[in-house]
Design a protein around this motif. Structure first.
Motif, mmCIF file in Angstrom:
data_model
loop_
_atom_site.group_PDB
_atom_site.id
_atom_site.type_symbol
_atom_site.label_atom_id
_atom_site.label_comp_id
_atom_site.label_asym_id
_atom_site.label_seq_id
_atom_site.Cartn_x
_atom_site.Cartn_y
_atom_site.Cartn_z
ATOM 1 N N ARG A 54 -32.601 9.738 -21.064
ATOM 2 C CA ARG A 54 -32.378 10.596 -19.900
ATOM 3 C C ARG A 54 -33.018 11.971 -20.053
ATOM 4 O O ARG A 54 -33.654 12.475 -19.125
ATOM 5 C CB ARG A 54 -30.878 10.753 -19.634
ATOM 6 C CG ARG A 54 -30.194 9.450 -19.205
ATOM 7 C CD ARG A 54 -28.741 9.701 -18.874
ATOM 8 N NE ARG A 54 -27.965 10.009 -20.070
ATOM 9 C CZ ARG A 54 -26.707 10.449 -20.043
ATOM 10 N NH1 ARG A 54 -26.104 10.675 -18.876
ATOM 11 N NH2 ARG A 54 -26.050 10.675 -21.176
ATOM 12 N N VAL A 55 -32.848 12.589 -21.218
ATOM 13 C CA VAL A 55 -33.426 13.909 -21.485
ATOM 14 C C VAL A 55 -34.071 13.865 -22.859
ATOM 15 O O VAL A 55 -33.427 13.455 -23.840
ATOM 16 C CB VAL A 55 -32.356 15.024 -21.446
ATOM 17 C CG1 VAL A 55 -32.982 16.376 -21.775
ATOM 18 C CG2 VAL A 55 -31.655 15.076 -20.095
ATOM 19 N N GLU A 56 -35.329 14.260 -22.939
ATOM 20 C CA GLU A 56 -36.013 14.331 -24.228
ATOM 21 C C GLU A 56 -35.495 15.540 -24.991
ATOM 22 O O GLU A 56 -35.372 16.636 -24.430
ATOM 23 C CB GLU A 56 -37.515 14.445 -24.006
ATOM 24 C CG GLU A 56 -38.346 14.339 -25.263
ATOM 25 C CD GLU A 56 -39.842 14.318 -24.979
ATOM 26 O OE1 GLU A 56 -40.603 14.089 -25.923
ATOM 27 O OE2 GLU A 56 -40.233 14.538 -23.806
ATOM 28 N N VAL A 57 -35.173 15.369 -26.259
ATOM 29 C CA VAL A 57 -34.638 16.457 -27.078
ATOM 30 C C VAL A 57 -35.572 16.684 -28.264
ATOM 31 O O VAL A 57 -35.832 15.769 -29.052
ATOM 32 C CB VAL A 57 -33.208 16.159 -27.550
ATOM 33 C CG1 VAL A 57 -32.695 17.288 -28.444
ATOM 34 C CG2 VAL A 57 -32.278 15.978 -26.347
ATOM 35 N N ILE A 58 -36.074 17.904 -28.377
ATOM 36 C CA ILE A 58 -37.104 18.265 -29.345
ATOM 37 C C ILE A 58 -36.619 19.450 -30.167
ATOM 38 O O ILE A 58 -35.969 20.362 -29.638
ATOM 39 C CB ILE A 58 -38.418 18.636 -28.625
ATOM 40 C CG1 ILE A 58 -38.917 17.467 -27.767
ATOM 41 C CG2 ILE A 58 -39.490 19.094 -29.609
ATOM 42 C CD1 ILE A 58 -39.926 17.879 -26.715
ATOM 43 N N GLU A 59 -36.951 19.463 -31.442
ATOM 44 C CA GLU A 59 -36.633 20.594 -32.311
ATOM 45 C C GLU A 59 -37.920 21.210 -32.843
ATOM 46 O O GLU A 59 -38.794 20.495 -33.343
ATOM 47 C CB GLU A 59 -35.765 20.139 -33.487
ATOM 48 C CG GLU A 59 -35.459 21.228 -34.494
ATOM 49 C CD GLU A 59 -34.597 20.752 -35.652
ATOM 50 O OE1 GLU A 59 -34.347 21.552 -36.577
ATOM 51 O OE2 GLU A 59 -34.170 19.568 -35.637
ATOM 52 N N ILE A 60 -38.030 22.528 -32.726
ATOM 53 C CA ILE A 60 -39.115 23.282 -33.347
ATOM 54 C C ILE A 60 -38.503 24.047 -34.522
ATOM 55 O O ILE A 60 -37.563 24.820 -34.344
ATOM 56 C CB ILE A 60 -39.765 24.272 -32.368
ATOM 57 C CG1 ILE A 60 -40.344 23.549 -31.154
ATOM 58 C CG2 ILE A 60 -40.857 25.085 -33.069
ATOM 59 C CD1 ILE A 60 -40.847 24.490 -30.064
ATOM 60 N N ALA A 61 -39.024 23.830 -35.717
ATOM 61 C CA ALA A 61 -38.501 24.500 -36.910
ATOM 62 C C ALA A 61 -39.588 25.397 -37.498
ATOM 63 O O ALA A 61 -40.450 24.915 -38.240
ATOM 64 C CB ALA A 61 -38.032 23.474 -37.940
ATOM 65 N N PRO A 62 -39.589 26.681 -37.167
ATOM 66 C CA PRO A 62 -40.635 27.575 -37.679
ATOM 67 C C PRO A 62 -40.463 27.898 -39.162
ATOM 68 O O PRO A 62 -39.345 27.896 -39.691
ATOM 69 C CB PRO A 62 -40.443 28.856 -36.848
ATOM 70 C CG PRO A 62 -39.595 28.467 -35.686
ATOM 71 C CD PRO A 62 -38.725 27.352 -36.190
ATOM 72 N N PRO A 63 -41.577 28.208 -39.832
ATOM 73 C CA PRO A 63 -41.510 28.831 -41.147
ATOM 74 C C PRO A 63 -41.290 30.334 -40.946
ATOM 75 O O PRO A 63 -40.950 30.767 -39.835
ATOM 76 C CB PRO A 63 -42.896 28.545 -41.721
ATOM 77 C CG PRO A 63 -43.784 28.594 -40.504
ATOM 78 C CD PRO A 63 -42.950 28.037 -39.362
#
Length: 257
Positions: free
Chosen positions: A172-181
């Motif tokens: 239903r909803v795409e869930v994305i994680e951005i993990a910066p250095p």
């Protein structure tokens, strides 16, 4: 995540990572609403970008979030994506009794803020085509910085929350994680000038390339953050814990921060 044509909310969009990504998203054809406390910073971020809009938001206040969500949906009914980027980082000493105001503020901004805002927008998002929720965590979610323990813990909590969201919203909803250095921004005093940190433009460009992948990866990881993300899996957690803490301590001392 669609490669263009989205209507995206970017919290913490007035500076740093939020502004850099928001401007790139608008340039590729997305409509981006940047939100934050300081109207002046938001206006500066959107200047010269026709597809960008600014709205003030106090991410620490539950009532403000509810009011903001209602205004946002009314003004931008095509909203189909939110990027939870707003965050604060405070240095804290754990070896003596202390005032917990910094720890409490960090939890309110970094953890409760995204939870509350997701809750306020979720009914709208699940009804939208090509909907996406993006969380911005940190390499410190996986290997903590001892000098910023509550920040590291809040990012670890958002990583876990993101995993739960991804499963709950599957299909239903795409869930994305951005993990910066560690990136050269104004997140902490002197950080924007630290040579050992990743330049902001280089980070934003690499993130945009990864976001454009088909399919978009569930975890958007620039190369410089992979040693932290994979530390435990590679059996190198203790080594990398010492490494990043020694490095960060030396950088702060070298720059007087």
């Amino acid at each position: 995540m669609k490669s263009s044509g989205n209507t995206i909310l970017m919290t913490g969009g007035g500076s740093g990572i939020g502004a850099a990504l928001a401007q790139r998203l608008a340039a590729r054809g997305d409509t981006v609403i940047v939100a934050g406390r300081r109207r002046e910073a938001l206006e500066e971020a959107i200047a010269g970008h026709d597809r960008m809009h600014a709205m003030t938001l106090d991410i620490d206040d539950a009532g403000s979030i509810e009011d903001f969500a209602a205004r946002l949906i009314a003004e931008h009914p095509a909203l189909n994506a939110v990027i939870h980027n707003a965050g604060i980082m405070r240095f804290e000493a754990l070896d003596a009794r202390r005032d917990l105001a910094d720890a409490e503020a960090t939890i309110a901004t970094n953890l409760l803020g995204p939870i509350r805002l997701t809750n306020a927008l979720i009914d709208h998002l699940v009804a939208q085509p090509d909907a996406a929720i993006v969380t911005v965590t940190s390499g410190l979610a996986f290997v903590p910085l001892v000098a910023a323990p509550t920040y590291s813990a809040s990012k670890a909590a958002i990583h876990s929350y993101t995993v739960s969201l991804r499963d709950a919203l599957k299909g239903r909803v795409e869930v994305i994680e951005i993990a910066p250095p560690a990136v050269r921004t104004n997140l902490t005093p002197g950080q924007s000038d630290r040579e050992g940190y990743m330049p902001l433009d280089a980070f934003a460009d690499e993130v945009m390339a990864l976001l454009s992948g088909d399919p978009t990866p569930a975890e958007v990881l620039v190369e410089r953050v992979r040693p932290l993300r994979n530390a435990e899996a590679e059996g190198a957690f203790d080594q990398r814990l010492q490494m990043i803490n020694d490095f960060a301590r030396a950088e702060r001392e070298r720059n007087g921060g």
